[in-house]
Design a protein around this motif. Structure first.
Motif, PDB file in Angstrom:
ATOM      1  N   SER A  31       0.859  -1.183   0.000  1.00  0.00           N
ATOM      2  CA  SER A  31       0.000   0.000   0.000  1.00  0.00           C
ATOM      3  C   SER A  31       0.892   1.228   0.000  1.00  0.00           C
ATOM      4  N   THR A  32       0.790   2.015  -1.056  1.00  0.00           N
ATOM      5  CA  THR A  32       1.663   3.177  -1.213  1.00  0.00           C
ATOM      6  C   THR A  32       1.300   4.321  -0.276  1.00  0.00           C
ATOM      7  N   THR A  33       0.216   4.198   0.485  1.00  0.00           N
ATOM      8  CA  THR A  33      -0.201   5.262   1.406  1.00  0.00           C
ATOM      9  C   THR A  33       0.024   4.896   2.872  1.00  0.00           C
ATOM     10  N   HIS A  80      -6.782 -10.996   2.315  1.00  0.00           N
ATOM     11  CA  HIS A  80      -5.975  -9.824   1.954  1.00  0.00           C
ATOM     12  C   HIS A  80      -5.550  -9.043   3.187  1.00  0.00           C
ATOM     13  N   GLU A  81      -4.281  -8.703   3.209  1.00  0.00           N
ATOM     14  CA  GLU A  81      -3.729  -7.759   4.173  1.00  0.00           C
ATOM     15  C   GLU A  81      -2.716  -6.913   3.420  1.00  0.00           C
ATOM     16  N   SER A  82      -2.361  -5.808   4.020  1.00  0.00           N
ATOM     17  CA  SER A  82      -1.368  -4.956   3.382  1.00  0.00           C
ATOM     18  C   SER A  82      -0.575  -4.248   4.473  1.00  0.00           C
ATOM     19  N   PRO A  83       0.729  -4.398   4.434  1.00  0.00           N
ATOM     20  CA  PRO A  83       1.534  -5.154   3.480  1.00  0.00           C
ATOM     21  C   PRO A  83       1.433  -6.656   3.739  1.00  0.00           C
ATOM     22  N   GLN A  84       1.756  -7.397   2.707  1.00  0.00           N
ATOM     23  CA  GLN A  84       1.691  -8.858   2.767  1.00  0.00           C
ATOM     24  C   GLN A  84       2.705  -9.420   1.780  1.00  0.00           C
ATOM     25  N   ILE A  85       3.301 -10.553   2.138  1.00  0.00           N
ATOM     26  CA  ILE A  85       4.277 -11.175   1.247  1.00  0.00           C
ATOM     27  C   ILE A  85       4.005 -12.671   1.155  1.00  0.00           C
ATOM     28  N   PHE A  86       4.248 -13.205  -0.030  1.00  0.00           N
ATOM     29  CA  PHE A  86       4.043 -14.622  -0.306  1.00  0.00           C
ATOM     30  C   PHE A  86       5.304 -15.203  -0.941  1.00  0.00           C
ATOM     31  N   LEU A  87       5.636 -16.422  -0.567  1.00  0.00           N
ATOM     32  CA  LEU A  87       6.635 -17.218  -1.271  1.00  0.00           C
ATOM     33  C   LEU A  87       5.853 -18.286  -2.019  1.00  0.00           C
ATOM     34  N   ILE A  88       6.022 -18.325  -3.322  1.00  0.00           N
ATOM     35  CA  ILE A  88       5.258 -19.240  -4.167  1.00  0.00           C
ATOM     36  C   ILE A  88       6.235 -20.145  -4.900  1.00  0.00           C
ATOM     37  N   GLN A  89       5.973 -21.455  -4.809  1.00  0.00           N
ATOM     38  CA  GLN A  89       6.792 -22.442  -5.501  1.00  0.00           C
ATOM     39  C   GLN A  89       5.861 -23.448  -6.167  1.00  0.00           C
ATOM     40  N   ASP A  90       6.113 -23.702  -7.417  1.00  0.00           N
ATOM     41  CA  ASP A  90       5.306 -24.649  -8.182  1.00  0.00           C
ATOM     42  C   ASP A  90       3.811 -24.337  -8.063  1.00  0.00           C
TER      43      ASP A  90
END
Length: 114
Positions: A31-33, A80-90
């Motif tokens: 979120s840029t704000t 959804h949350e912000s900020p949020q990060i995901f590690l995605i594999q396959d």
């Protein structure tokens, strides 16, 4: 250093999911704000400065690209949350976290454990 790419369309998101079959993908919802998001983004960038090209790095600006942000929540089943990060594999989420838990160290640990 991993190059950070913006996801601005659902087609961009599809390509990122497909890339996760070849190498791990980090996906950051920003979120840029929000000052908390700004701090998490600094941590993400700090991690990327040290990371090699063994991962692909992406960012979605949740206000500007709401459709992409909503699609991520739908496809991952993660609220959804912000900020949020995901590690995605396959094409699977193997780790995710949000807010102040997003640190260069937590990202590094998640990558090492994957």
């Amino acid at each position: 250093m991993a190059e950070l790419q913006n996801l601005e369309s659902t087609e961009d998101l599809k390509k990122a999911w497909d890339r996760s079959k070849d190498k791990p993908v980090l996906l950051f919802k920003h979120s840029t704000t929000c000052p908390i998001s700004a701090g998490a983004f600094e941590q993400y960038q700090r991690y990327l400065e040290e990371a090699g090209d063994e991962i692909d790095a992406y960012m979605v600006k949740v206000i500007e690209d709401r459709a992409v942000s909503n699609q991520i929540a739908e496809e991952t089943g993660v609220k959804h949350e912000s900020p949020q990060i995901f590690l995605i594999q396959d094409k699977k989420v193997t780790w995710h976290t949000s807010h102040s838990k997003i640190t260069a160290d937590s990202i590094s640990d998640a990558i090492k454990q994957s």
